[in-house]
Design an enzyme around this catalytic site. Structure first.
Site, PDB file in Angstrom:
ATOM      1  N   GLY A   8      46.226  51.866  44.401  1.00  0.00           N
ATOM      2  CA  GLY A   8      45.826  50.463  44.275  1.00  0.00           C
ATOM      3  C   GLY A   8      46.964  49.734  43.590  1.00  0.00           C
ATOM      4  CB  ALA A   9      50.077  48.398  44.691  1.00  0.00           C
ATOM      5  N   GLY A  10      47.198  46.495  43.415  1.00  0.00           N
ATOM      6  CA  GLY A  10      46.739  45.114  43.197  1.00  0.00           C
ATOM      7  C   GLY A  10      47.053  44.665  41.778  1.00  0.00           C
ATOM      8  N   GLY A  13      46.643  47.614  39.150  1.00  0.00           N
ATOM      9  CA  GLY A  13      47.560  48.715  39.443  1.00  0.00           C
ATOM     10  C   GLY A  13      49.002  48.341  39.136  1.00  0.00           C
ATOM     11  NE  ARG A  81      32.577  42.096  36.844  1.00  0.00           N
ATOM     12  CZ  ARG A  81      32.035  41.684  35.699  1.00  0.00           C
ATOM     13  NH1 ARG A  81      30.821  41.150  35.694  1.00  0.00           N
ATOM     14  NH2 ARG A  81      32.691  41.785  34.564  1.00  0.00           N
ATOM     15  NE  ARG A  87      32.681  45.490  34.149  1.00  0.00           N
ATOM     16  CZ  ARG A  87      32.272  44.717  33.139  1.00  0.00           C
ATOM     17  NH1 ARG A  87      30.977  44.549  32.912  1.00  0.00           N
ATOM     18  NH2 ARG A  87      33.148  44.092  32.370  1.00  0.00           N
ATOM     19  CG  ASN A  94      35.075  49.243  44.644  1.00  0.00           C
ATOM     20  OD1 ASN A  94      35.658  48.808  45.640  1.00  0.00           O
ATOM     21  ND2 ASN A  94      35.038  48.585  43.500  1.00  0.00           N
ATOM     22  NE  ARG A 150      37.862  41.940  28.375  1.00  0.00           N
ATOM     23  CZ  ARG A 150      37.563  42.404  29.583  1.00  0.00           C
ATOM     24  NH1 ARG A 150      36.445  43.076  29.783  1.00  0.00           N
ATOM     25  NH2 ARG A 150      38.363  42.167  30.613  1.00  0.00           N
ATOM     26  CG  HIS A 174      33.243  48.811  31.909  1.00  0.00           C
ATOM     27  ND1 HIS A 174      33.654  48.094  30.810  1.00  0.00           N
ATOM     28  CD2 HIS A 174      33.952  48.324  32.957  1.00  0.00           C
ATOM     29  CE1 HIS A 174      34.572  47.213  31.194  1.00  0.00           C
ATOM     30  NE2 HIS A 174      34.755  47.327  32.489  1.00  0.00           N
TER      31      HIS A 174
HETATM   32  N1  LIG Z   1      37.253  49.693  34.132  1.00  0.00           N
HETATM   33  C1  LIG Z   1      37.757  48.534  33.755  1.00  0.00           C
HETATM   34  O1  LIG Z   1      37.847  48.244  32.576  1.00  0.00           O
HETATM   35  C2  LIG Z   1      38.243  47.556  34.790  1.00  0.00           C
HETATM   36  C3  LIG Z   1      38.949  46.410  34.404  1.00  0.00           C
HETATM   37  C4  LIG Z   1      39.471  45.574  35.387  1.00  0.00           C
HETATM   38  C5  LIG Z   1      39.245  45.855  36.722  1.00  0.00           C
HETATM   39  N2  LIG Z   1      38.528  46.950  37.066  1.00  0.00           N
HETATM   40  C6  LIG Z   1      38.268  47.295  38.467  1.00  0.00           C
HETATM   41  O2  LIG Z   1      39.482  47.796  39.023  1.00  0.00           O
HETATM   42  C7  LIG Z   1      39.459  47.585  40.437  1.00  0.00           C
HETATM   43  C8  LIG Z   1      40.766  46.927  40.882  1.00  0.00           C
HETATM   44  O3  LIG Z   1      40.866  45.628  40.321  1.00  0.00           O
HETATM   45  P1  LIG Z   1      42.131  44.716  40.674  1.00  0.00           P
HETATM   46  O4  LIG Z   1      42.016  43.474  39.888  1.00  0.00           O
HETATM   47  O5  LIG Z   1      43.368  45.526  40.597  1.00  0.00           O
HETATM   48  O6  LIG Z   1      41.825  44.393  42.216  1.00  0.00           O
HETATM   49  P2  LIG Z   1      42.885  43.966  43.343  1.00  0.00           P
HETATM   50  O7  LIG Z   1      42.084  43.478  44.500  1.00  0.00           O
HETATM   51  O8  LIG Z   1      43.924  43.099  42.787  1.00  0.00           O
HETATM   52  O9  LIG Z   1      43.574  45.348  43.746  1.00  0.00           O
HETATM   53  C9  LIG Z   1      42.888  46.384  44.358  1.00  0.00           C
HETATM   54  C10 LIG Z   1      43.847  47.024  45.342  1.00  0.00           C
HETATM   55  O10 LIG Z   1      43.215  48.163  45.933  1.00  0.00           O
HETATM   56  C11 LIG Z   1      43.750  48.262  47.243  1.00  0.00           C
HETATM   57  N3  LIG Z   1      42.957  49.151  48.064  1.00  0.00           N
HETATM   58  C12 LIG Z   1      41.794  48.915  48.692  1.00  0.00           C
HETATM   59  N4  LIG Z   1      41.398  50.005  49.388  1.00  0.00           N
HETATM   60  C13 LIG Z   1      42.342  50.949  49.170  1.00  0.00           C
HETATM   61  C14 LIG Z   1      42.484  52.296  49.607  1.00  0.00           C
HETATM   62  N5  LIG Z   1      41.578  52.876  50.409  1.00  0.00           N
HETATM   63  N6  LIG Z   1      43.566  52.966  49.195  1.00  0.00           N
HETATM   64  C15 LIG Z   1      44.501  52.404  48.401  1.00  0.00           C
HETATM   65  N7  LIG Z   1      44.401  51.122  47.955  1.00  0.00           N
HETATM   66  C16 LIG Z   1      43.338  50.422  48.335  1.00  0.00           C
HETATM   67  C17 LIG Z   1      43.758  46.825  47.731  1.00  0.00           C
HETATM   68  O11 LIG Z   1      44.608  46.670  48.867  1.00  0.00           O
HETATM   69  C18 LIG Z   1      44.249  46.093  46.492  1.00  0.00           C
HETATM   70  O12 LIG Z   1      45.647  45.929  46.513  1.00  0.00           O
HETATM   71  C19 LIG Z   1      38.214  46.755  40.707  1.00  0.00           C
HETATM   72  O13 LIG Z   1      37.151  47.590  41.123  1.00  0.00           O
HETATM   73  C20 LIG Z   1      37.897  46.150  39.360  1.00  0.00           C
HETATM   74  O14 LIG Z   1      36.525  45.812  39.239  1.00  0.00           O
HETATM   75  C21 LIG Z   1      38.028  47.798  36.126  1.00  0.00           C
END
Ligand SMILES: NC(=O)c1ccc[n+]([C@@H]2O[C@H](COP(=O)([O-])OP(=O)(O)OC[C@H]3O[C@@H](n4cnc5c(N)ncnc54)[C@H](O)[C@@H]3O)[C@@H](O)[C@H]2O)c1
Length: 311
Positions: A8-10, A13, A81, A87, A94, A150, A174
């Site tokens: 996940g390079a979003g 990531g 979200r 969540r 997911n 936080r 969480h």
């Molecule tokens: N646990 C925590 O404290 C916490 C905090 C923030 C975010 N999150 C969660 O982390 C997740 C990611 O958040 P984000 O802001 O980076 O989202 P984002 O949409 O910016 O990035 C998610 C990335 O996952 C990629 N992706 C989707 N399917 C994939 C697959 N099969 N293989 C590889 N990559 C894939 C997407 O292309 C996207 O680039 C979300 O579920 C979010 O709710 C959790």
């Protein structure tokens, strides 16, 4: 050099990679399904290394083969979200993404330690453990460091005291039922309850519980990423440097706190083998009740997962 792969390079990531690269902790691989995006972000980040003077290789790819031999895998793949969502609303979409990410990375890095970030967090960590069949020491969920950070930030904003003096412990799932522990939390050893007026402290607890939602509502198109990513980097650093650091993380429960066969946010010690031990706090009646309420909510999401996926 150690190797960390981030799936996940979003937003979370890529930001995790950023925090990690600054620490010169490991060579990095960013994997995503979107073509070109992990490659572009990695190349851009790599080109910042000469400026900050860090020798780290950063590779973006759509191919899991590049993750081979990783010491740590960080799973951030999946949907974040949007305003109005909980969540738990992310479970169905997911679960499939995280299940695949876990199995693909395990194939290439059978000795890796997994850090899971994707929501619903406790249940995605549970899914990763069950799918991979790894021991609990090697599958850790990130939530409590963020939730506690936080609370620490809000306490600092209220009191003007340095964040370094502020220790907060937010345990439990969480979600909105998370458990900020005001009795265990302190400012330079002084319990928060003795430092901050009760109404102000109550407001901090409420804001902490909704801390993620507050940011989702402001951003409108996604969720928080700087602090979640910093928390992932802290876990990775504690593991690779064998720090024996005690922080709240989601861990697989085997009788601790009276809980079994579920992930839940508790204080853990992190070292080179991953989760080294779970620390058990003494709770008063009110704390116990809050903890149980949060556990019931996480159990519900675990049950929903079991109906969705064969584990
Ligand atoms: N646990 C925590 O404290 C916490 C905090 C923030 C975010 N999150 C969660 O982390 C997740 C990611 O958040 P984000 O802001 O980076 O989202 P984002 O949409 O910016 O990035 C998610 C990335 O996952 C990629 N992706 C989707 N399917 C994939 C697959 N099969 N293989 C590889 N990559 C894939 C997407 O292309 C996207 O680039 C979300 O579920 C979010 O709710 C959790």
């Amino acid at each position: 050099m150690n190797k960390i792969s981030i799936v996940g390079a979003g937003m979370t990531g890529a930001t995790t990679a950023h925090w990690l690269a600054e620490r010169e902790l490991a060579n990095l691989v960013l994997v995503d399904v979107v073509e070109g995006m992990p490659q572009g972000k990695s190349l851009d980040m790599l080109q910042s290394m000469p400026v900050i003077g860090k020798d780290v290789s950063i590779l973006g790819t759509n191919d899991y083969a590049a993750t081979a031999g990783s010491d740590i895998i960080i799973i951030t793949a999946g949907m974040p979200r949007k305003p109005g969502m909980s969540r738990d609303d992310l479970l169905t979409v997911n679960a499939e993404i995280v299940g695949k990410a876990a199995m693909e990375t395990l194939k290439h890095s059978p000795d890796a330690i997994f850090i899971v970030l994707t929501n619903p967090l406790d249940t995605m960590a549970y899914l990763t453990l069950k799918k991979t069949g790894l021991p609990r020491e090697r599958v850790i969920g990130q939530a409590g460091i963020l939730d506690s950070a936080r609370m620490r930030a809000f306490v600092s904003m209220e009191t003007g005291v340095s964040v370094e003096n502020i220790n907060c412990y937010v345990l439990g799932g969480h979600g909105d039922e998370m458990v900020p522990l005001t009795r265990h939390s302190n400012i330079a050893g002084i319990p928060l309850r003795d430092y901050i007026p009760a109404d102000k402290l109550e407001a901090i607890v409420a804001r902490t519980r909704k801390g993620g939602g507050e940011i989702v509502n402001l951003l409108k198109t996604g969720s928080a990423y700087y602090a979640p990513a910093a928390a992932c980097a802290q876990i990775a650093e504690a593991i690779l440097k064998n720090k024996h650091l005690i922080v709240p993380c989601a861990a697989y429960m085997q009788g601790e706190y009276g809980l079994n066969d579920m992930y839940f946010g508790v204080p853990v010690m992190l070292g080179r083998s991953g989760l080294e031990r779970i620390i058990e706090y003494e709770f008063d009646e009110a704390e116990k009740a809050n903890f149980e309420k949060s556990a019931a909510s996480v159990k519900e999401t675990h049950d929903a997962l079991r109906k969705l996926v064969e584990l």
